[in-house]
Design an enzyme around this catalytic site. Structure first.
Site: not given
Ligand code: ADP
Ligand code: MG
Length: 381
Positions: A35, A121, A123, A125, A127, A171
């Site tokens: 990306d 944390g 992987g 996403s 966040s 993400d």
């Protein structure tokens, strides 16, 4: 669940919220580290999501609380927000306020209550889920009229410029734009999107997600270095981005590159091809044919891009040995999660084989669950 978020909001902020919004975590089926090279990605949204109950404030304060936080409200002044000012988890939602205001949108303060079942944390996403749920809430509370891709871009700006993580756009696009029952084919140069139907059950298959529960610290610095390496390789080849190197020219290009950059380029070019190949399989109804493509993608991440680790390598190896049609690490790497495409009848056996391999290797127990392509950011109430 929705009522719970509203009730919890009231307990923390002392009034009913105006609404509740949600945005999901994601797994990327294929297209890893492409990306930021203007390439292709193919994520699905997870059923796991971050909920944000929210209400406008007219005094310019941003007050955020998370059920996964430290039990306190973080109270910030909207006009005092700037990169570097907030260093806790609250930087993710605060960054969205900042990014919206910085882009000239007329927003004010708000009270937020955050609750999530996206593992953090891992992987997957969490966040982006937090950023996109916050952006979706503010979009409605302040009538901004942003589209889903615009929400994703604001969320990415928050993470890049405010939190300080140089992530690509996948993400946030996945969390904002995915739809139930489909994977999201995204061209990260043009931002063109296509929702590609993916009915695993109808094909007698399941997608098993294995959270290895490890996150190796070297990840953050390594990501920036890999990104810089890809940009330098593109420069040396006279290309705007590695996306512009045709597969037919790969071998000739590799000979012109320094030894440390050649494998990075080989990964990015072959990975973009694997996304295209996957789309062709899906369009033709050959869902099971995805398996070998996933496993080839893992080998490329392990041997060329070198972002796998003993835990993700072992999960892939054990899953395939136990009958998975294919498996790969998903997300940036250095730990995180693995996906495996598995025939429905084999799900338990494959999950058990991975758990058992981890126990034998002395690794912490992984967490496995199956996932169906789920909805992107939305208002729940
Ligand atoms: P990932 O996105 O793969 O889960 P990141 O390191 O990018 O991993 O993001 C994880 C961080 O996001 C957490 O350490 C925390 O600061 C923040 N975060 C995510 N979800 C929540 C939540 N529900 N409550 C508080 N902070 C969260
Ligand atoms: Mg993240």
């Amino acid at each position: 669940m929705i009522d719970q978020a509203a009730t919890d909001f009231e307990a923390v902020h002392g009034a009913r919220p105006t609404g509740v919004w949600a945005a999901p975590g994601r797994v990327n089926l294929i297209g890893e580290h492409t990306d930021y090279n203007d390439g292709f990605v193919l994520p699905i949204a997870l059923p796991h999501a971050t909920k944000v109950a929210a209400r406008r404030r007219e005094d310019g304060r941003v007050r955020v609380y998370s059920a996964q936080g430290d039990g306190t409200i973080t109270d910030l002044a909207l006009d005092g927000l700037a990169p570097g000012v907030v260093t806790s988890w609250a930087a993710y939602p605060a960054g969205v306020f900042w990014a919206l205001a910085d882009a000239g949108h007329a927003i004010g303060g708000a009270d937020l209550y955050v609750d999530s079942d996206v593992p953090t944390g891992a992987g997957l996403s969490s966040s982006a889920a937090l950023e996109c749920a916050t952006a979706a809430a503010l979009n409605d509370l302040y009538g901004l009229g942003l589209t889903a891709p615009e929400i994703a871009l604001v969320a990415q700006r928050a993470e890049n410029a405010f939190v300080g993580v140089p992530c690509g756009v996948m993400d946030q696009m996945a969390s904002a734009c995915c739809t139930e029952g489909a994977a999201l084919f995204l061209d990260t140069r043009t931002m063109e999107q296509r929702h590609v139907p993916l009915d695993l059950e109808a094909a007698g298959l399941r997608l098993l997600v294995i959270d290895t529960r490890v996150k190796h610290d070297l990840g953050d610095g390594a990501y920036a270095a890999l990104r810089a390496g890809c940009e330098r390789a593109a420069d040396l080849l006279g290309l705007e981005a590695l996306r512009d190197l045709p597969a037919a020219d790969l071998d000739a290009a590799l000979e012109r590159l320094p030894e440390e950059l050649a494998p990075l380029v080989r990964h990015v070019v072959t990975e973009n091809q694997r996304v295209v190949e996957t789309i062709e399989h899906l369009d033709a109804g050959r869902t099971a044919a995805l398996g070998p493509v996933l496993t080839a993608g893992h080998a490329s991440l392990r041997d060329d891009f070198r972002v796998s680790c003993p835990e993700t390598d072992l999960a892939v190896e054990a899953a395939v040995a136990a009958g998975a049609l294919g498996a790969r690490m998903t997300g940036g790497g250095f730990g995180g999660s693995v996906i495996a495409l598995v025939e429905t009848a084999d799900v338990e056996a494959v999950a058990e084989a991975v758990r058992s391999a981890f126990a034998t290797a002395g690794f912490a127990a992984p967490v496995a669950f199956t996932a169906v392509p789920s909805a992107g950011a939305r208002r729940l109430a």
